[in-house]
Design a protein around this motif. Structure first.
Motif, short mmCIF file in Angstrom:
data_model
loop_
_atom_site.label_atom_id
_atom_site.label_comp_id
_atom_site.label_asym_id
_atom_site.label_seq_id
_atom_site.Cartn_x
_atom_site.Cartn_y
_atom_site.Cartn_z
N ILE A 38 0.85 -1.20 0.00
CA ILE A 38 0.00 0.00 0.00
C ILE A 38 0.88 1.25 0.00
O ILE A 38 0.55 2.25 -0.63
CB ILE A 38 -0.96 -0.02 1.20
N HIS A 41 2.13 1.67 -3.50
CA HIS A 41 1.00 2.16 -4.28
C HIS A 41 0.77 3.66 -4.02
O HIS A 41 0.62 4.46 -4.95
CB HIS A 41 -0.23 1.34 -3.88
N GLN A 45 1.06 6.78 -6.58
CA GLN A 45 -0.08 7.68 -6.76
C GLN A 45 0.34 9.13 -6.50
O GLN A 45 -0.07 10.05 -7.23
CB GLN A 45 -1.18 7.26 -5.78
N ILE A 186 -1.55 2.63 7.28
CA ILE A 186 -1.92 2.34 5.89
C ILE A 186 -3.44 2.30 5.71
O ILE A 186 -3.92 2.31 4.59
CB ILE A 186 -1.28 1.03 5.38
N LEU A 187 -4.19 2.30 6.82
CA LEU A 187 -5.65 2.40 6.69
C LEU A 187 -6.05 3.84 6.35
O LEU A 187 -7.02 4.06 5.64
CB LEU A 187 -6.31 1.96 8.00
N VAL A 189 -5.22 5.85 4.15
CA VAL A 189 -4.41 5.89 2.94
C VAL A 189 -4.52 7.22 2.20
O VAL A 189 -3.55 7.72 1.65
CB VAL A 189 -4.74 4.65 2.06
N ARG A 190 -5.70 7.85 2.25
CA ARG A 190 -5.84 9.16 1.57
C ARG A 190 -5.02 10.23 2.27
O ARG A 190 -4.34 11.03 1.63
CB ARG A 190 -7.31 9.57 1.53
N GLN A 193 -1.37 9.67 1.58
CA GLN A 193 -1.00 10.16 0.24
C GLN A 193 -0.83 11.67 0.22
O GLN A 193 0.09 12.20 -0.39
CB GLN A 193 -2.09 9.77 -0.74
#
Lengths: 276, 90
Positions: A38, A41, A45, A186-187, A189-190, A193
């Motif tokens: 994640i 990823h 992103q 990692i939960l 995630v937004r 990012q």
């Protein structure tokens, strides 16, 4: 579209972000339920959303499961010796100040073997983005206790639970002079990012700690059945506090389920960056 | 506020079955419970996610399954855009 018409969900062979990854190496070697995928990823992103050309991004990693990250991103990437990701990245950042250098590495590599490099890179305010994947143990070598293992948690070198006080990484990064300090899981995630994007925009030493499950080593030793179980712990116990007032309260206790885990963007200040 | 004017996005779920390692994140964290385990297995022996029966129109294109997938094995696209394009072409 008429109501009776049924939506057909297609199958696929490629992911839209595959051009930023070495897709021929996927599926990666990481275990089911591991959080490092994640992070890779999210980093890809963030590169896509950064608005900067791919050639301006460099990924450096050290040794360990997290060190594999550099092998899966399709930008210039370096897999360096154990603990030495930061001095290697510092060399790139000093020689090519226009590049956006990101270090993706684990808690063991960055804070134990490379501990001195971390505090001095932060002290100098080197123009680096550091993503420290904290899975609370040395996962690749068999679940030994590391500098971030919470008190009472078990590992293969502490079968009755460790008694050593773990690092409080956001506090360490703030105290040594990082200009951006965040902790996410990692939960989240937004938010994670967005934190990577913020660190890409900032000059100076940006430190993001990201909590990730290690079901194979840490989970098995601590009765956390699988990656999903640890994700549920994050969901139940994480409390978002941006600009945390008391950094001493940011300690993580994964075992005592009454204590909350504080996450958020803690520090965002301006300070002159090192040689750039 | 006229809620009847609000449009809920519709998503199409794309699964790359061969990459899946059955971590269950997408199935568990889908807000509208669109996904379930497949009955088939992929080459590595894992049950990958498929759209559950009766949930074909339930995806709201929040992209959380895409972001939370450690294997980059799932993503969603806007169904209304795809279908209106098809309609225009047809």
């Amino acid at each position: 579209m008429s109501v009776t018409e049924q939506t057909v969900h297609p199958t696929a062979d490629v992911h839209p972000i595959d051009h930023l990854l070495r897709a021929d190496r996927l599926p990666h070697i990481l275990c089911p339920g591991c959080g490092i995928g994640i992070v890779i990823h999210s980093y890809a992103q963030a590169i896509a959303e950064s608005g900067m050309p791919e050639n301006d991004h460099v990924c450096v990693s050290g040794i360990g499961c997290s060190g594999r990250a550099a092998g899966y991103v399709n930008v210039d990437s370096y897999h360096t010796t154990h603990g030495r990701a930061l001095p290697f990245a510092l060399g790139i950042a000093v020689h090519k100040p226009d590049l956006n250098v990101t270090v993706i590495s684990g808690d063991g590599d960055l804070t134990a073997i490379g501990g001195n490099h971390l505090i001095h890179a932060a002290r100098r305010n080197a123009n680096l983005n550091v993503i420290c994947i904290n899975n609370f143990n040395y996962g690749m070598t068999g679940g030994q206790v590391g500098p971030t293992t919470p008190i009472g948690a078990r590992g293969s070198t502490a079968p009755r639970g460790t008694t050593e006080r773990p690092f409080n990484l956001p506090y360490l990064a703030k105290a040594t002079g990082a200009v951006f300090v965040a902790r996410w899981t990692i939960l989240h995630v937004r938010e994670f990012q967005q934190a990577i994007l913020r660190s890409m925009q900032k000059k100076g030493f940006c430190f993001i700690e990201v909590l990730a499950p290690c079901p194979t080593s840490f989970g098995r030793a601590n009765k956390i059945g699988d990656g999903l179980h640890e994700m549920e712990i994050y969901r139940e116990r994480c409390r978002i506090e941006h600009g945390a007032s008391n950094f001493e309260d940011l300690d993580i206790d994964l075992i005592d389920d009454k204590k909350s885990i504080t996450v958020g963007n803690f520090v965002d200040i301006e300070r002159e960056a090192f040689l750039s | 506020m006229d809620l009847s004017l609000a449009q809920v996005p519709r998503g199409l779920v794309h699964v790359i079955a061969e990459r899946c390692k059955e971590c269950n994140f997408c199935i568990n964290y889908c807000p509208t419970d669109v996904l379930e385990y497949s009955t088939e297995i992929n080459a590595k022996g894992y049950h990958y996610p498929v759209v559950a029966e009766g949930k074909e129109d339930a995806c709201i294109q929040c992209r959380f399954c895409d972001l939370i997938c450690p294997e980059l094995a799932i993503y969603t696209t806007d169904a209304s855009a795809t279908q209106s394009k098809e309609r225009d072409a047809g």
